[in-house]
Design a protein around this motif. Structure first.
Motif, PDB file in Angstrom:
ATOM      1  N   LEU A 178      26.609 -20.214  49.522  1.00  0.00           N
ATOM      2  CA  LEU A 178      27.230 -21.485  49.146  1.00  0.00           C
ATOM      3  C   LEU A 178      28.535 -21.255  48.404  1.00  0.00           C
ATOM      4  CD1 LEU A 178      24.041 -23.311  47.810  1.00  0.00           C
ATOM      5  CD2 LEU A 178      25.022 -23.436  50.111  1.00  0.00           C
ATOM      6  N   SER A 202      15.010 -20.604  51.084  1.00  0.00           N
ATOM      7  CA  SER A 202      16.004 -20.988  52.084  1.00  0.00           C
ATOM      8  C   SER A 202      15.763 -22.386  52.655  1.00  0.00           C
ATOM      9  CB  SER A 202      16.014 -19.960  53.220  1.00  0.00           C
ATOM     10  OG  SER A 202      14.727 -19.854  53.816  1.00  0.00           O
ATOM     11  N   LYS A 206      18.119 -24.899  51.034  1.00  0.00           N
ATOM     12  CA  LYS A 206      19.538 -24.525  50.926  1.00  0.00           C
ATOM     13  C   LYS A 206      20.448 -25.724  51.184  1.00  0.00           C
ATOM     14  CE  LYS A 206      22.932 -21.180  52.588  1.00  0.00           C
ATOM     15  NZ  LYS A 206      23.161 -19.970  53.426  1.00  0.00           N
ATOM     16  N   SER A 207      20.119 -26.517  52.200  1.00  0.00           N
ATOM     17  CA  SER A 207      20.963 -27.674  52.516  1.00  0.00           C
ATOM     18  C   SER A 207      20.920 -28.710  51.399  1.00  0.00           C
ATOM     19  CB  SER A 207      20.531 -28.308  53.841  1.00  0.00           C
ATOM     20  OG  SER A 207      19.188 -28.773  53.771  1.00  0.00           O
ATOM     21  N   GLN A 208      19.743 -28.869  50.748  1.00  0.00           N
ATOM     22  CA  GLN A 208      19.650 -29.791  49.612  1.00  0.00           C
ATOM     23  C   GLN A 208      20.583 -29.355  48.485  1.00  0.00           C
ATOM     24  OE1 GLN A 208      15.682 -30.830  48.206  1.00  0.00           O
ATOM     25  NE2 GLN A 208      14.790 -30.183  50.168  1.00  0.00           N
ATOM     26  N   ASP A 214      23.244 -27.447  48.712  1.00  0.00           N
ATOM     27  CA  ASP A 214      24.638 -27.606  49.135  1.00  0.00           C
ATOM     28  C   ASP A 214      25.073 -29.062  49.024  1.00  0.00           C
ATOM     29  OD1 ASP A 214      27.064 -26.730  50.069  1.00  0.00           O
ATOM     30  OD2 ASP A 214      26.503 -26.892  52.187  1.00  0.00           O
ATOM     31  N   THR A 215      24.203 -29.977  49.470  1.00  0.00           N
ATOM     32  CA  THR A 215      24.524 -31.408  49.417  1.00  0.00           C
ATOM     33  C   THR A 215      24.679 -31.881  47.978  1.00  0.00           C
ATOM     34  OG1 THR A 215      23.347 -31.825  51.490  1.00  0.00           O
ATOM     35  CG2 THR A 215      23.715 -33.717  50.036  1.00  0.00           C
TER      36      THR A 215
END
Length: 753
Positions: free
Chosen positions: A185, A142, A145-147, A149-150
């Motif tokens: 996502l 987790s 996760k932002s990586q 998504d980006t």
């Protein structure tokens, strides 16, 4: 590329789409062609069996990136150590070039295998060199996760940006974490590809056999299998490719299994590949048998190292010395390592024992040679005489023994490491192949499936076959296969006799499965009967993952169907077939003669015989056309057809003696309860086929021990003993086939319903 695209578009059955080689794939294959140990660019890209075109076929069977639809599942089969990794790397490269935004590689069940795969992918794809094609993540959680998504958002906006490459340990916990991260996502516009390396290991449902037997609910699944299904469920647009050299487990999954493959493709090895055929059917010097008395057991430990272990060690030292004298120099030199693998058992205590024996042998031998090779070179050379003579017999360019002994002292001993490869704290965590040229690896499970041993030339594997060995497990131990053609004559494999026999007999099974897959290439696998030739020494795979009903059938001696009356239309076709057959065979192969004229020990027989009918004619004219509708009989008939077809392929001059039982006057047989039916049922089996007449040779003996025999006859059937007037089924064509021992085969046959 126009010509190859045209070829791919004309493949039958057709591909779903044709992936094109573009910038990244071209750069990747060009870099592989510069590998001093690899093939050139034309070999990689030209021809239907090239790495590129096979990869295009594989990806072309997957869900196209521009279409929506159900996920695809494909099976990709190579040989052990034959280049499966290069194949799936090329598939990944094509996916990147053709609009896939994410590739997930399930890269082994052990950390050393995951690291091995990751290092190769990063090196081959230039990931650590700042490439513009991939963003790599290892065992994502987790926290990234932002990586993800980006990166995927950037790729969706502009697909020329970096795609996501995920490598993950094939372990329930890691797969679960990845599925959880991806679930949150938006992946609806991200075509994805999953590569399951060594897909028959850990991925499958180990509760499958219990489900098949009704002992577990269909929802009762094993942890890793469940996690793979969860991962697939969060990917709305994906294909799942199962890579393996041992597909038995996948081919025996229940048709309803979620990982059951829809299609199969093959990986063709390069010309320098050496596998089971070359090792076990080729030069006899390559395989050395370890006597059982030289294998330590709990009941019989060994105080001293086995004689064959020391022989293998001396053989390896000579090969290392030859390599040291003849190798290329420089940073781009080919084939820089030579290795020996010692694979005693799973238990790590045995690894320590074998390593201690080798350490002591090295110390002793080095001290002796350093003293003798100058003061008494003849005595020094005598220590290696037997091993040298064996190697010289199979490898014609071997350096003189005197030079090899000198090179051992001057170079090899200084460049040799002996290490354990296992999970203990003292074991070598990672072999740094460039740190030394010569290695001896001692280990068990970590040296099994998927592990690559650089320059492996000598294998010492005293592990016994076991009482119920699985074919796929045995074959995965063959780390000694690979691209060794230039130095095959210097290779040696030390195994017990039963293991040698099992490897040898496995070859026919492997080639049979590959031929069947080739014949069904690209077709729905659901239509292919899972019927295999397989030695009785082995079972196909571990029993707990098998969801498909199978039956082992030996084709040896008499094979007799029990219910040829099943299905009236089939029985009518069989009567017509027999009538036309006799007319044709009588014209082409001679009129029948009394069987007593060709059988010893009998003056007269109620049966006739047509001698020496070609096996090809018997198959084409009768056995392939006869209708066998009872499921149990059909299983046996399939096994018989496979065995006889293989025999014919090996020797097209085989003949069959055709016995016309009772000169084809209709006999009488009663039915008995069986196959779940009472004796009164029309389809119940007959109580016996063979009859014994007083003073006559038994029907069973109307055959020859050195040739195939076919008995043809007709029966009326009833339920009253010795009362043919009560027959309720008339004029049923029957047959029996006798296969001599030298043509025997053992088969695993899919159950018919």
């Amino acid at each position: 590329m126009t010509a190859s695209i045209k070829v791919l578009k004309n493949i039958k059955p057709p591909l779903r789409w044709v992936p094109e080689q573009r910038e990244f794939t071209r750069a990747f294959l060009e870099s592989k062609s510069r590998d001093p140990n690899g093939p050139n660019y034309n070999d990689l890209t030209q021809g239907p069996d090239s790495v590129l075109q096979e990869a295009q076929r594989i990806l072309g069977r997957c869900l196209p990136p521009t279409e929506t639809g159900a996920p695809e599942t494909g099976l990709v089969v190579g040989y052990v150590q034959s280049g499966k990794t290069l194949s799936f790397e090329t598939v990944i490269a094509l996916a990147r070039d053709n609009g896939f935004g994410m590739v997930i590689v399930l890269a082994g069940t052990k950390n050393n295998l995951l690291e091995q795969s990751e290092e190769r992918l990063k090196k081959d794809f230039g990931i650590d060199d700042g490439d513009d094609y991939w963003y790599h993540l290892h065992n994502p959680t987790s926290t990234v996760k932002s990586q993800i998504d980006t990166r995927l958002g950037a790729w969706r906006r502009k697909p020329t940006k970096k795609a996501l490459l995920v490598t993950v340990l094939k372990h329930g916990g890691h797969l679960e974490k990845l599925a959880t991260v991806l679930k949150g996502l938006d992946l609806s516009m991200v075509p994805s590809l999953i590569i399951d390396d060594e897909s028959d290991q850990a991925s499958l449902n180990t509760k499958a056999a219990r489900i098949k037997a009704g002992l577990a609910a269909i929802t009762d699944v094993s942890t890793t299998y469940k996690s793979i299904l969860k991962l697939r469920a969060v990917l709305p647009h994906h294909s799942y490719l199962q890579y393996t050299a041992t597909p038995q487990a996948m081919l025996l999954l229940a048709q309803t299994d979620f990982l059951n493959p829809n299609f199969a493709e093959l990986v063709t090895p390069g010309g320098a590949y050496t596998g089971g055929i070359q090792f076990f059917l080729g030069e006899s010097e390559l395989i050395v048998e370890i006597p059982p008395a030289q294998v330590p057991t709990p009941a019989r430990p060994l105080a001293n190292p086995p004689k064959t272990l020391l022989e293998s060690f001396r053989s390896f030292l000579l090969v290392a010395a030859h390599h040291s004298l003849t190798r290329e120099r420089g940073s781009k030199a080919k084939d820089r390592n030579r290795s020996m693998m010692v694979h005693p058992a799973v238990a790590t205590t045995s690894h320590k024992q074998y390593k201690a024996w080798l350490d002591k042998a090295l110390k002793t031998l080095r001290k002796m040679l350093e003293n003798l090779h100058i003061s008494n070179p003849t005595a020094a050379e005598a220590l290696f005489k037997n091993e040298y003579n064996s190697l010289a017999k199979s490898y014609k360019g071997l350096c003189p023994l005197s030079d090899l002994v000198a090179e051992l002292v001057d170079e090899v001993f200084d460049e040799l490491n002996i290490v354990e490869i296992n999970g203990t704290k003292d074991a070598e965590k990672k072999v740094k192949w460039k740190a030394a040229r010569y290695w001896i690896l001692v280990g068990g499970a970590k040296l099994d499936r998927g592990y690559t041993v650089e320059g492996l030339c000598t294998t010492y594997m005293p592990r016994p076959l076991g009482t119920s060995a699985a074919a796929d497990t045995l074959q995965q131990r063959a780390r000694f296969f690979g691209y060794k053609k230039p130095y095959l004559g210097l290779c040696r494999v030390f195994v017990q006799g039963s293991v040698r026999t099992a490897f040898t007999e496995y070859i026919e099974h492997e080639e049979f499965v590959r031929e069947a897959l080739a014949a069904n290439r690209g077709k729905p696998l659901s239509s292919w009967r899972r019927d295999f030739i397989l030695t009785q020494l082995l079972k196909p795979t571990r029993a707990n993952v098998v969801g498909l009903g199978t039956r082992r059938i030996p084709v040896n001696g008499w094979l007799v169907p029990s219910a040829m009356q099943r299905d009236d239309d089939a029985a009518a076709e069989n009567r017509t077939l027999l009538k036309s057959l006799l007319l044709r065979w009588g014209r082409e192969y001679g009129r029948p003669v009394n069987a007593a004229t060709v059988l010893e020990g009998i003056a007269n027989s109620p049966h006739d015989v047509i001698e020496a009918v070609p096996l090809r004619a018997v198959l084409d004219d009768f056995l392939l056309d006869i209708q066998v509708r009872d499921p149990s009989d059909a299983e046996q008939h399939s096994a018989m057809l496979i065995a006889l077809s293989r025999a014919l392929a090996a020797n097209d001059s085989l003949k069959v003696d055709v016995f016309l039982m009772n000169r084809l006057q209709t006999g009488y047989r009663t039915r008995q309860a069986g196959h779940g039916l009472p004796a009164t049922h029309r389809y119940a089996p007959i109580n016996q086929y063979f009859s014994q007449s007083a003073g006559m040779l038994n029907d069973r003996d109307h055959c020859f021990n050195d040739r195939i025999s076919l008995q043809l006859r007709k029966f009326d059937l009833g339920t009253h003993q010795r009362d043919s007037s009560q027959a309720d089924i008339k004029d049923v064509t029957w047959f029996a086939v006798h296969v001599p021992t030298y043509l025997r085969k053992a088969l695993v046959i899919e159950e018919r319903s």
